[in-house]
Design a protein around this motif. Sequence first.
Motif, mmCIF file in Angstrom:
data_model
loop_
_atom_site.group_PDB
_atom_site.id
_atom_site.type_symbol
_atom_site.label_atom_id
_atom_site.label_comp_id
_atom_site.label_asym_id
_atom_site.label_seq_id
_atom_site.Cartn_x
_atom_site.Cartn_y
_atom_site.Cartn_z
ATOM 1 N N GLY A 46 1.244 9.046 -6.343
ATOM 2 C CA GLY A 46 1.570 10.444 -6.084
ATOM 3 C C GLY A 46 2.528 11.000 -7.136
ATOM 4 O O GLY A 46 2.362 12.132 -7.624
ATOM 5 N N THR A 84 0.859 3.996 -3.017
ATOM 6 C CA THR A 84 0.517 5.391 -2.699
ATOM 7 C C THR A 84 1.597 6.342 -3.209
ATOM 8 O O THR A 84 1.298 7.397 -3.789
ATOM 9 N N LEU A 117 0.830 -1.206 0.000
ATOM 10 C CA LEU A 117 0.000 0.000 0.000
ATOM 11 C C LEU A 117 0.868 1.261 0.000
ATOM 12 O O LEU A 117 0.570 2.230 -0.712
ATOM 13 N N ASP A 118 1.965 1.234 0.775
ATOM 14 C CA ASP A 118 2.861 2.391 0.820
ATOM 15 C C ASP A 118 3.491 2.648 -0.550
ATOM 16 O O ASP A 118 3.573 3.799 -1.010
#
Length: 495
Positions: A42, A38, A34-35
């Motif tokens: 971005g 993300t 997930l990190d």
Amino acid sequence: MRIGAAAGPGEGDRRSRRTRPGRADSDAGRTGLLDVLTLELGFVRVRWFGIALALYLIQAARTGPEPRPSVASSVASVVVVGVFGIMNLAIRAGARRATEPRAAARVGMAAFGADIWVLLSLVWLSSYDPEAPAWAVLYILPLEGAIRYQMVGALGTVILMVMSEVLREFYLAARFAGHAVVGAELAFRFGIGAIIALIAGIIAQALKQEAARATDRARLAEEAARRLEASRRELALQHSAVLAGVAAMDLDESLQSMAESIGRDLGFDICVIQTLQGDELHVRGAHGLEESLRNRPVGLGRGITGIVAASRESLAVRDVSLFPGYIEVDPRIRAEIAVPLVVEDQVIGVLDVESADPGIVGPGTLDVLERLGDHIALVVQMGQLLEDRRRTAERLRELDEMKSDFVAITSHELRSPLTAIRGFARTLVDNRARLEPQVVDEFLEGIDRRSGQLSRLLDNLLLVSGIEDSGGPVSSQVVDPAAFLDAVIDQVPEE
């Protein structure tokens, strides 16, 4: 000391503590994925802004003051930005499809390579003006490298920037006669780039370490909460099982209640509590076991429970069909776990659970069953002590009744000859002068016979007392039935 196993297929091994990927590792993997996603999404949004800015600057350079880029240079710049836009779409799609950290990392590496290629291409395409500060955009690369790969990424992009700018300066010097390679200017660019890279790398590395520590703290807290919840559930199960056993009136009822509680609460297809009687295990409580199988004893060393009772070691089998000597009780069963019930270093029975799901085999289940086995062993011991106490009390009551009966019978047997002797003696005393000699002789023979009977009764009492005290052997002899009956008739008191 008990030993058990999380056995492989078809094996029954003793317990070995193994570190296996658990739920915490799975949660950490999902968090890492997930990190990464993300971060990548971005960067996708930042690129759209950069693409819009690049198109605007290309148009502004075409209409701005001299020197202006050539048509070929402008077209090439637009093509590079367009290709970059297509690549950004592909990066976005790849990031959304990534289902594991490795796939997301590969997408990120490709995206970083695309960023390097675009920025270097735009800087080289801006070489139509030797004084253009387009090289400043390369400072984006150390920042992105630091965010992605910490210090290694930041310093690596600075080295790449140095190589590109040195080559580009020599290219400008060769193309434009008035342009010279100035070492101080290159040193300034590279020094600023190195400073940016070091600062960004240090910050990124510190943030990563702090994130790792926060993740570890969160994992430890989650694991502690999970262990606490598991402990509460196990304590509730033990409490329920022990209460079910203690609340029952006798041992068999206690063990039956405990087997049903354990099988029901832990979801086992079969749960059996066996106690050791001689060289055989007998079912004393069962959940899910057919009634016809409850009276089938298991010898020591036979089957899984017999092996556990003989070896005093817990045993877990993931595939019972491959276990040598397995005793089948239900064709649906695939896995079995058995733990010994031990009291004062002696095996008194076995707790056995069986399931159609091989997933029951594991260190966690084995630990729970061993702790439950300790409680069951204490209940069995307490129940056996209570049964012994009840049997002793019943035996004492029977002995007391026998004593009372013995006293009553003995008193009657002693009173009969004494009454006869006293009667004969009183008659002789009161009527001696009036009695004929023949009658007196009969009375004296009666006194002798009754005193002999009394002597034999006393001898028998002493003999019985000696046998009870010393446990000596009792001898037997052949008697004449007619003489025995005559003796019995003689002992009957005369009316």
